[in-house]
Design an enzyme around this catalytic site. Structure first.
Site, mmCIF file in Angstrom:
data_model
loop_
_atom_site.group_PDB
_atom_site.id
_atom_site.type_symbol
_atom_site.label_atom_id
_atom_site.label_comp_id
_atom_site.label_asym_id
_atom_site.label_seq_id
_atom_site.Cartn_x
_atom_site.Cartn_y
_atom_site.Cartn_z
ATOM 1 N N LYS A 92 0.873 -1.300 0.250
ATOM 2 C CA LYS A 92 -0.497 -0.343 0.012
ATOM 3 C C LYS A 92 0.782 1.020 0.048
ATOM 4 O O LYS A 92 0.924 2.465 -0.880
ATOM 5 C CB LYS A 92 -1.036 0.066 1.685
ATOM 6 C CG LYS A 92 -1.433 1.142 1.280
ATOM 7 C CD LYS A 92 -3.139 0.982 1.700
ATOM 8 C CE LYS A 92 -2.881 0.972 4.016
ATOM 9 N NZ LYS A 92 -2.863 2.016 4.264
ATOM 10 N N GLY B 45 -5.362 8.561 5.013
ATOM 11 C CA GLY B 45 -4.407 9.347 5.944
ATOM 12 C C GLY B 45 -3.083 9.367 4.958
ATOM 13 O O GLY B 45 -2.471 10.159 4.754
ATOM 14 N N ASP C 229 2.054 -0.489 12.062
ATOM 15 C CA ASP C 229 0.607 -0.936 11.736
ATOM 16 C C ASP C 229 -0.070 -2.544 11.963
ATOM 17 O O ASP C 229 -0.696 -3.244 11.710
ATOM 18 C CB ASP C 229 0.738 -0.997 9.905
ATOM 19 C CG ASP C 229 0.142 0.375 9.260
ATOM 20 O OD1 ASP C 229 -0.302 1.454 9.759
ATOM 21 O OD2 ASP C 229 0.824 0.357 8.385
ATOM 22 N N ARG D 14 -6.873 2.920 18.567
ATOM 23 C CA ARG D 14 -6.863 1.425 18.458
ATOM 24 C C ARG D 14 -6.331 0.611 19.492
ATOM 25 O O ARG D 14 -6.288 -0.527 20.048
ATOM 26 C CB ARG D 14 -5.611 1.470 17.500
ATOM 27 C CG ARG D 14 -5.704 1.071 15.756
ATOM 28 C CD ARG D 14 -4.666 0.518 14.704
ATOM 29 N NE ARG D 14 -5.296 0.537 12.841
ATOM 30 C CZ ARG D 14 -4.927 0.966 12.591
ATOM 31 N NH1 ARG D 14 -3.630 1.023 12.113
ATOM 32 N NH2 ARG D 14 -5.013 1.167 11.448
HETATM 33 C C1 S3P Z 1 2.382 4.860 5.589
HETATM 34 C C2 S3P Z 1 2.717 5.266 7.292
HETATM 35 C C3 S3P Z 1 2.827 5.108 8.328
HETATM 36 C C4 S3P Z 1 1.463 3.569 8.630
HETATM 37 C C5 S3P Z 1 0.675 3.846 7.372
HETATM 38 C C6 S3P Z 1 1.167 4.014 6.335
HETATM 39 C C7 S3P Z 1 2.903 5.677 4.589
HETATM 40 O O1 S3P Z 1 1.645 6.034 8.617
HETATM 41 O O2 S3P Z 1 0.844 3.506 9.834
HETATM 42 O O3 S3P Z 1 -0.592 3.183 7.499
HETATM 43 O O4 S3P Z 1 2.070 5.124 3.683
HETATM 44 O O5 S3P Z 1 3.458 6.106 4.521
HETATM 45 P P1 S3P Z 1 3.085 7.280 9.938
HETATM 46 O O6 S3P Z 1 3.546 7.279 9.576
HETATM 47 O O7 S3P Z 1 0.986 8.387 10.228
HETATM 48 O O8 S3P Z 1 3.003 6.227 11.270
#
Ligand code: S3P
Length: 432
Positions: A22, A95, A319, A350
């Protein structure tokens, strides 16, 4: 509301292949969009989150073809070729889409608005607004709390040295993408190393990046070049099956083409410290064009022992903590998860969600501000638990259901799974 009823698995064996990563799908799509020329992405993850990034790029004039579900042919528009979107950009539950695209958009010569669903509307954006503002960007939230939507007025931005209070790859990547357009170098320093995909892959597109410990510097770019890549499978998705095979008596499962970037493999280290039997075989895979290592995992059943998980290890398995909490529940002794306050600001809180659901399944668990104390037991008591609208909570408790004796476990509100793992239900069907 969609829910699922799971009974104890019949057997756990054979081979599975997790979907594409992802984090890499978002990043490769964005970089291909602002590169010069055409890029083909194979094993792209067609999950809701990544589709939000794809749709947003299309709305800014990037032509993206879909020869198949998991292949994207991106016709790059060049660093300065994005066009003002005619409507708001919908980030859904993602996010990553919101924070990465905010960095990109802060430096364009047009205005944009980024919106998200109810969960995303509760996620902190000050962590990117503050450093972007230091770069002279104009990004404001829809409210005093700093939650989405984000209103962005693209403009010329300056390089800064930003020391982030949180280890966050989304914050770091937001600033690195903005830094491509700044008038001087941009450095991001984090308290411990978060996933390093962005700084790892950017040089392959022609950007100049320097990494020094927990600091990354990006230099302003003239242009990026196109690149054809096949993405590794997502270790975060593989983790559900690693834990299932570890805890299921007699199991032996092979998981192919798993991304093994060392900033992502914390889950394997934690499980091995607990006593898991995980063999890593990289012999089938050559050098990856983006420098992202991968391999096969062969996982066999074993007894686990409780441990303490904390410190620098946390960002490397952030994660996977929900599924690690499931593993801890069936380990011998107590497991402490600490230094993980970030869990409270993910797709749901969580820590709260895990504590509530584990209690329903008869696990003794104590909630701390920055983690959980979990007392391992022999087995789960089946129950009805909720996903809290969070894909990782949903999948973790479906795995718990596959391990619970006697009766069925119900997990409610599971539509969220498609944000990261379309096809999860079909994959587990072979064990049900
Ligand atoms: C991600 C970074 C992580 C992770 C999210 C995906 C990314 O979040 O928890 O599922 O692809 O950069 P944070 O960078 O906010 O810790």
């Amino acid at each position: 509301m969609e829910s699922i009823e799971v009974m104890k698995a019949r057997a756990v064996s054979g081979t599975i292949v997790p979907p594409g990563d992802k984090s890499l799908s978002h990043r490769v799509l964005i970089l291909s969009a602002i590169a010069d020329g055409d890029s083909t992405i194979t094993n792209f993850l067609p999950s809701e989150d990544c589709l939000c990034t794809e749709r947003a790029l299309r709305q800014m004039g990037v032509r993206i073809e879909r020869p198949s579900k998991t292949v994207r042919k991106v016709h790059g528009v060049g660093l300065r070729g994005l066009q003002r979107p005619q409507t708001d950009l919908w980030m859904g539950n993602s996010g990553t889409s919101m924070r990465l695209l905010a960095g990109l958009l802060a430096a364009q010569n047009f205005k944009s608005i980024l919106k998200g669903d109810q969960s995303l509307e509760k996620r902190p954006m000050k962590r990117i607004i503050l450093p972007l503002t230091m770069m002279a960007a104009e990004v404001s939230p829809g409210n005093k709390k700093g939650f989405p939507p984000l209103y962005i007025s693209g403009r010329t931005i300056h390089g800064v040295h930003y020391t982030s209070p949180v280890a966050s790859a989304q914050v770091k990547s937001c600033l690195l993408l903005a830094g491509l357009y700044a008038d001087s170098p941009t450095t991001v320093t984090e308290p411990s190393k978060s996933r390093d995909h962005t700084e790892r892959i950017l040089p392959h597109y022609g950007a100049r990046v320097e990494v020094d410990g927990n600091s990354v510097t990006i230099y302003p770019a003239e242009s990026l070049h196109a690149l054809d890549v096949e993405l590794p499978g997502d270790i975060s998705s593989a983790a559900y099956f690693v834990v299932l095979a570890t805890l299921y008596p007699g199991a032996e499962l092979t998981i192919r083409n798993v991304g093994l970037n060392p900033t992502r493999t914390g889950v394997l280290g934690v499980l091995k410290r607990m006593g898991a039997n995980i063999e890593v075989d990289t012999s089938r895979y050559g050098e990856h064009p983006l420098g992202e290592p991968r391999g096969d995992l062969i996982v066999r059943h074993s007894r686990l022992t409780g441990i303490t998980i904390g410190g620098e290890e946390i960002p490397r398995c952030i994660d996977e903590l929900p599924i690690l909490a499931i593993a801890a529940s069936l380990a011998q002794g107590t497991t402490v998860i600490k230094d993980a306050a970030e869990l409270r600001v993910k797709e749901c809180d969580r820590i709260r969600a895990l504590a509530a659901n584990l209690r329903k399944m008869a696990v003794n668990v104590e909630e701390m501000e920055d983690g959980l104390v979990i007392e391992g037991r022999e087995g789960f008591t089946p129950a009805t638990v909720d996903s809290f609208g969070d894909h990782r909570i949903a999948m973790a408790f479906i795995i718990a259901g596959l391990l619970a004796e006697r009766a069925a476990t119900t997990v409610t509100d599971i539509a969220c799974i498609k944000t990261s793992f379309p096809g999860f239900e079909e994959l587990i069907a072979q064990f049900r």
